[in-house]
Design an enzyme around this catalytic site. Structure first.
Site, PDB file in Angstrom:
ATOM      1  N   ARG A   1       0.819  -1.206   0.000  1.00 59.81           N
ATOM      2  CA  ARG A   1       0.000   0.000   0.000  1.00 59.81           C
ATOM      3  C   ARG A   1       0.853   1.257   0.000  1.00 59.81           C
ATOM      4  NH1 ARG A   1      -4.675  -1.828   4.303  1.00 59.81           N
ATOM      5  NH2 ARG A   1      -5.922  -3.002   2.801  1.00 59.81           N
TER       6      ARG A   1
ATOM      7  N   GLU B   1      -0.962  -8.766  -5.703  1.00 62.58           N
ATOM      8  CA  GLU B   1      -2.302  -9.214  -6.105  1.00 62.58           C
ATOM      9  C   GLU B   1      -2.316 -10.674  -6.536  1.00 62.58           C
ATOM     10  OE1 GLU B   1      -4.948  -7.808  -5.456  1.00 62.58           O
ATOM     11  OE2 GLU B   1      -4.178  -5.859  -4.896  1.00 62.58           O
TER      12      GLU B   1
ATOM     13  N   ASP C   1     -13.923  -8.639  -5.038  1.00 66.92           N
ATOM     14  CA  ASP C   1     -13.328  -9.877  -4.544  1.00 66.92           C
ATOM     15  C   ASP C   1     -14.304 -10.518  -3.548  1.00 66.92           C
ATOM     16  OD1 ASP C   1     -13.157  -8.250  -2.336  1.00 66.92           O
ATOM     17  OD2 ASP C   1     -11.219  -9.056  -1.705  1.00 66.92           O
TER      18      ASP C   1
ATOM     19  N   TYR D   1     -10.760  -9.141 -11.576  1.00 66.37           N
ATOM     20  CA  TYR D   1     -10.423  -8.536 -10.286  1.00 66.37           C
ATOM     21  C   TYR D   1      -9.035  -7.901 -10.305  1.00 66.37           C
ATOM     22  CZ  TYR D   1      -8.292  -7.886  -5.883  1.00 66.37           C
ATOM     23  OH  TYR D   1      -7.568  -7.306  -4.883  1.00 66.37           O
TER      24      TYR D   1
ATOM     25  N   SER E   1      -8.523 -28.713  -1.358  1.00 66.98           N
ATOM     26  CA  SER E   1      -9.916 -28.266  -1.352  1.00 66.98           C
ATOM     27  C   SER E   1     -10.802 -29.169  -2.196  1.00 66.98           C
ATOM     28  CB  SER E   1     -10.008 -26.829  -1.848  1.00 66.98           C
ATOM     29  OG  SER E   1      -9.314 -26.675  -3.056  1.00 66.98           O
TER      30      SER E   1
ATOM     31  N   CYS F   1     -28.120  -1.453   6.824  1.00 66.55           N
ATOM     32  CA  CYS F   1     -27.785  -2.772   6.284  1.00 66.55           C
ATOM     33  C   CYS F   1     -29.047  -3.636   6.205  1.00 66.55           C
ATOM     34  CB  CYS F   1     -26.735  -3.446   7.160  1.00 66.55           C
ATOM     35  SG  CYS F   1     -26.307  -5.125   6.633  1.00 66.55           S
TER      36      CYS F   1
END
Length: 343
Positions: free
Chosen positions: A21, A33, A134, A116, A299, A204
DNA sequence: AAGCCGGGGTA
DNA sequence: TACCCAGGCTT
């Protein structure tokens, strides 16, 4: 207050200090990224530091061998990211004069950069007005606006992108995009979000209708497949072993492993005929390292794995000294075995 | 549209 | 356990 203003305000007060950043260098932002795709900040951080140290510029990465890049990537998973990253480094150097494209459209053409990541680099480095969507943003938007359209359906992807574009800041897209992801990650967490002191809790929809736990909606994922792996760990007369590089389509492409016998069922014993012409002679000793298969869980696959120790008094051609094993990129499953096995 | 591709953190 | 993570590519 306006949605994007709330995000920016929250971000100013709650942002984490992260190395990527502090820069607008597209090379460094790009590395961060790629590493952070499907990966938590805490897990990716040490890898980011190592990649930037090892390859200070895109030319340095382009000059590296793919095996070296994979070795540095070892343990992060989704190794196509590393292969594509390396290929893109070469493309940027050879075809783009060492400069990254400065637009969403240009970035999107590069390997490993999808919607993205192109949006992230374009907005963070060049202030292009592209919203990032994302996993964190999907969750926040689906809850705040009460949208139960599946976030991984074709219609959902399209609708959430349009919504994200509609509510984004047009004055500070860089901080806003970082902010909305940070907000989703920390404030609007997947489970037990901090709704009590959330700056958006007055408006919300999910909170008002008690649907926080149900959103976002996600299409079910495919079933986990079971596989039986038998690794042949050769120890030859010189104490050397054999590694092979995985080729073809499946997992761990281009990583190294011991010679592998994959079987339909758990294997109880190995016969000499199954030793794949490893050149062990007629009388190697065969010892099963682990009676109970080790279960390595990915996974989408559960790998029931046995390691078979094959000792021979022959000298095996192309065998590798045990001390050289750390030079090779290997799956975590193999790295763990190497760490524990003493012979 | 659905499947494939890792490894680790968290409740 | 089950779910999720600064997703993208292939079929």
């Amino acid at each position: 207050m306006i949605f994007s203003e709330e995000i920016l305000k929250w971000y100013r007060e709650n942002k984490r200090q992260l190395p990527w950043r502090d820069t607008r260098d597209p090379y460094k932002v790009w590395i961060s990224e790629i590493i952070l795709q499907q990966t938590r900040v805490a897990q990716g951080m040490p890898y980011y530091q190592r990649f930037v140290a090892q390859y200070p510029t895109v030319s340095d990465m382009a000059r590296a061998r793919e095996e070296e890049v994979l070795k540095l990537w070892q343990g992060l998973g989704y190794y196509s990211r590393a292969r594509n990253m390396h290929a893109t480094a070469k493309t940027v150097v050879s075809k783009l004069n060492g400069k990254f494209p400065e637009t969403y459209e240009g970035l999107l053409k590069l390997k490993g950069i999808g919607d993205y990541t192109a949006s992230a680099i374009a907005s963070f480095c060049f202030d292009e007005l592209q919203p990032v969507v994302d996993g964190n943003v999907y969750r926040l938007l689906s809850r705040y606006f009460g949208i139960d359209l599946a976030i991984n359906s074709t219609a959902g992807i399209k609708q959430f992108k349009e919504l994200a574009k509609k509510v984004m800041s047009t004055t500070n897209i860089r901080d806003y995009n970082q902010g909305i992801m940070e907000f989703g990650a920390i404030q609007c967490a997947p489970r037990k979000p901090y709704c009590l002191h959330c700056p958006l809790n007055k408006s919300c929809v999910a909170l008002a209708t008690n649907r926080i736990a149900e959103l976002p909606v996600k299409l079910k994922k495919s079933k986990v497949k079971l596989k039986h792996f038998n690794y042949l760990v050769v120890v030859d007369a010189n104490g050397q072993t054999i590694l092979e590089q995985r080729k073809g389509k499946g997992i761990w492409q281009n990583l190294y492993q011991f010679p592998l016998l994959e079987t339909k069922e758990e294997m109880a014993a190995i016969s000499l005929g199954q030793l794949k012409d490893l050149g062990l002679g007629d009388h190697p000793s065969i010892l099963l390292y682990n009676e109970r298969p080790m279960v390595h869980k990915l996974s989408h696959q559960h790998l029931y794995t046995k390691f078979w120790i094959l000792r021979t008094d022959k000298v095996v051609a192309k065998a590798i000294p045990w001390e050289k094993l750390p030079d090779f990129p290997v799956p975590v499953l193999i790295a763990d075995f190497i760490k524990r096995f003493k012979f």
